[in-house]
Design an enzyme around this catalytic site. Structure first.
Site, PDB file in Angstrom:
ATOM      1  CB  ALA A 162      -0.995  -0.062   1.335  1.00 42.93           C
ATOM      2  CG  LEU A 163       4.756   3.459   2.245  1.00 41.74           C
ATOM      3  CD1 LEU A 163       4.053   4.728   2.105  1.00 41.74           C
ATOM      4  CD2 LEU A 163       5.842   3.128   3.424  1.00 41.74           C
ATOM      5  NE  ARG A 239       9.201  -1.307  11.013  1.00 43.83           N
ATOM      6  CZ  ARG A 239       8.179  -0.707  11.117  1.00 43.83           C
ATOM      7  NH1 ARG A 239       8.215   0.291  10.313  1.00 43.83           N
ATOM      8  NH2 ARG A 239       6.985  -0.826  11.927  1.00 43.83           N
ATOM      9  CG  ASP A 263      10.587   8.563   9.964  1.00 48.44           C
ATOM     10  OD1 ASP A 263      10.975   9.738  10.553  1.00 48.44           O
ATOM     11  OD2 ASP A 263       9.745   7.657  10.284  1.00 48.44           O
ATOM     12  CD  GLU A 268      13.409   3.371  14.614  1.00 45.72           C
ATOM     13  OE1 GLU A 268      12.585   3.323  15.329  1.00 45.72           O
ATOM     14  OE2 GLU A 268      13.729   3.677  13.372  1.00 45.72           O
ATOM     15  CG  HIS A 290      10.282   5.302  13.425  1.00 49.73           C
ATOM     16  ND1 HIS A 290      10.722   3.881  13.519  1.00 49.73           N
ATOM     17  CD2 HIS A 290       8.973   5.164  12.609  1.00 49.73           C
ATOM     18  CE1 HIS A 290       9.868   2.918  12.998  1.00 49.73           C
ATOM     19  NE2 HIS A 290       8.751   3.699  12.407  1.00 49.73           N
ATOM     20  CB  ALA A 292       7.233   8.654   8.254  1.00 47.24           C
ATOM     21  CD1 TRP A 293       5.563   7.237  13.353  1.00 45.67           C
ATOM     22  CD2 TRP A 293       3.250   7.750  13.941  1.00 45.67           C
ATOM     23  NE1 TRP A 293       5.464   7.430  14.473  1.00 45.67           N
ATOM     24  CE2 TRP A 293       4.147   7.762  15.329  1.00 45.67           C
ATOM     25  CE3 TRP A 293       1.951   7.816  14.163  1.00 45.67           C
ATOM     26  CZ2 TRP A 293       3.763   8.178  16.247  1.00 45.67           C
ATOM     27  CZ3 TRP A 293       1.655   8.098  15.315  1.00 45.67           C
ATOM     28  CH2 TRP A 293       2.574   8.472  16.565  1.00 45.67           C
TER      29      TRP A 293
END
Length: 329
Positions: A162-163, A239, A263, A268, A290, A292-293
């Site tokens: 989807a992305l 990722r 990102d 992390e 991280h 971007a969401w």
């Protein structure tokens, strides 16, 4: 209200700043903003349902959670969880798909433009307050490499879920030529795809939008990065761990890559101690932590989807299954 003696789930949210709506079944609930490895065993000792996204579950973790039935991931990617061990322990793992697709795609394009147009460097240049008046036009910040316009770009996309499809749509709207990469190492090329190495050799900008799994870990390392043009741009919103960070840092420092934006990081939170990209001497790199969401749509959608997914599991009608740990499944 639960009847006396009625079973209650114990739900533990192990990380995340998202406040879920009330779950509509008998339960107790506790929430933590983050959970370290040393804290995990005590927090899941009596849990029947765990909610997590950045908390790692190893094989050993499941030995400390004898009552655990479900891990509900707040995001789409479940690479923090040992899925084989979950299955062995009888724990179902679900995810939260397609809630952040538009947001992450927009962030990917934001990183692309920031790298290509030197937005961060030019912001610093302008706000310094003296260089502009002394140097005049600041084209020197581009170090002799003139940026392409969108119509000149050949974009490669690795990861066509989807992305990847959303990034493709946005790039095509900007009149970019788009290539969709076949899986690395594939002996055949599906209609509408281009071989993995050909995408690397042809792309002027490469977007990574794939999940992390054993087949994508270190998918791009020293050899693969040499196939890219020295003026190309690499954007990773998939990722951390998909790109070998030391190889990427080396390529940027040696001028073998035009620029990169990421990102996501292999470890992390990323620090100078655990991430070669943050060493301080890596040029032409734009990083974000991280996030971007993050958008209103993502948060609202995630809240509803996680609640609905957990309630479906409790009803015996699990949805969004990544691993089905129910016996006999």
């Amino acid at each position: 209200m639960a009847n006396p003696g009625e079973f209650k789930h114990h739900v533990v949210q192990l990380d995340g700043h998202i406040d879920l709506p009330p779950l509509r079944f008998p339960h107790t609930f506790e929430k933590h903003l983050s959970t370290s490895p040393s804290e995990l065993s005590s927090r899941i000792a009596s849990a029947t349902i765990a909610i997590a996204t950045t908390t790692s579950f190893t094989k050993a973790s499941f030995t400390h959670a004898p009552s655990l039935q479900l891990i509900s991931c707040l995001g789409a990617g479940c690479d923090k969880f040992d899925l084989h061990a979950a299955k062995e322990a009888g724990v179902t793992v679900t995810n939260t798909p397609a809630q952040n697709t538009s947001t992450v795609a927009e962030h990917a394009l934001s990183l692309y433009f920031a790298v290509k147009r030197k937005i961060v460097e030019l912001d610093v240049f302008t706000k310094e307050g003296e260089k502009w008046s002394k140097q005049g036009m600041s084209v020197m910040e581009f170090r002799g490499v003139m940026p392409r316009v969108c119509e000149e770009e050949t974009v490669g996309i690795i990861g066509y879920g989807a992305l990847g499809k959303r990034v493709e749509k946005m790039c095509k709207a900007l009149d970019m030529n788009v290539l969709i990469a076949e899986r690395k190492g594939s002996s055949t090329t599906r209609p509408g795809r281009t071989s993995f190495e050909q995408v690397l050799r042809t792309s002027t900008t490469l977007f990574l939008t794939c999940p992390l799994d054993p087949s994508t870990h270190n998918m791009l390392s020293h050899h693969e990065l040499t196939l890219l043009s020295p003026t190309s741009i690499l954007i990773n919103v998939g990722r951390g761990g998909i790109v070998n960070e030391l190889a990427l840092a080396t390529a940027l420092k040696e001028g073998k890559l035009g620029g990169a934006g990421t990102d996501v990081f292999e470890h992390e939170p990323a620090t100078k101690e655990n991430c070669p990209l943050l060493a301080g001497d890596v040029p032409n790199l734009v990083c974000t932590p991280h996030l971007a969401w993050f958008s209103d749509r993502t948060v609202v959608g995630t809240k509803e989807c996680v609640r609905d997914t957990i309630e479906a599991f409790v009803r015996g009608e699990p949805a969004n299954i990544v691993v089905d740990g129910r016996r006999g499944q």
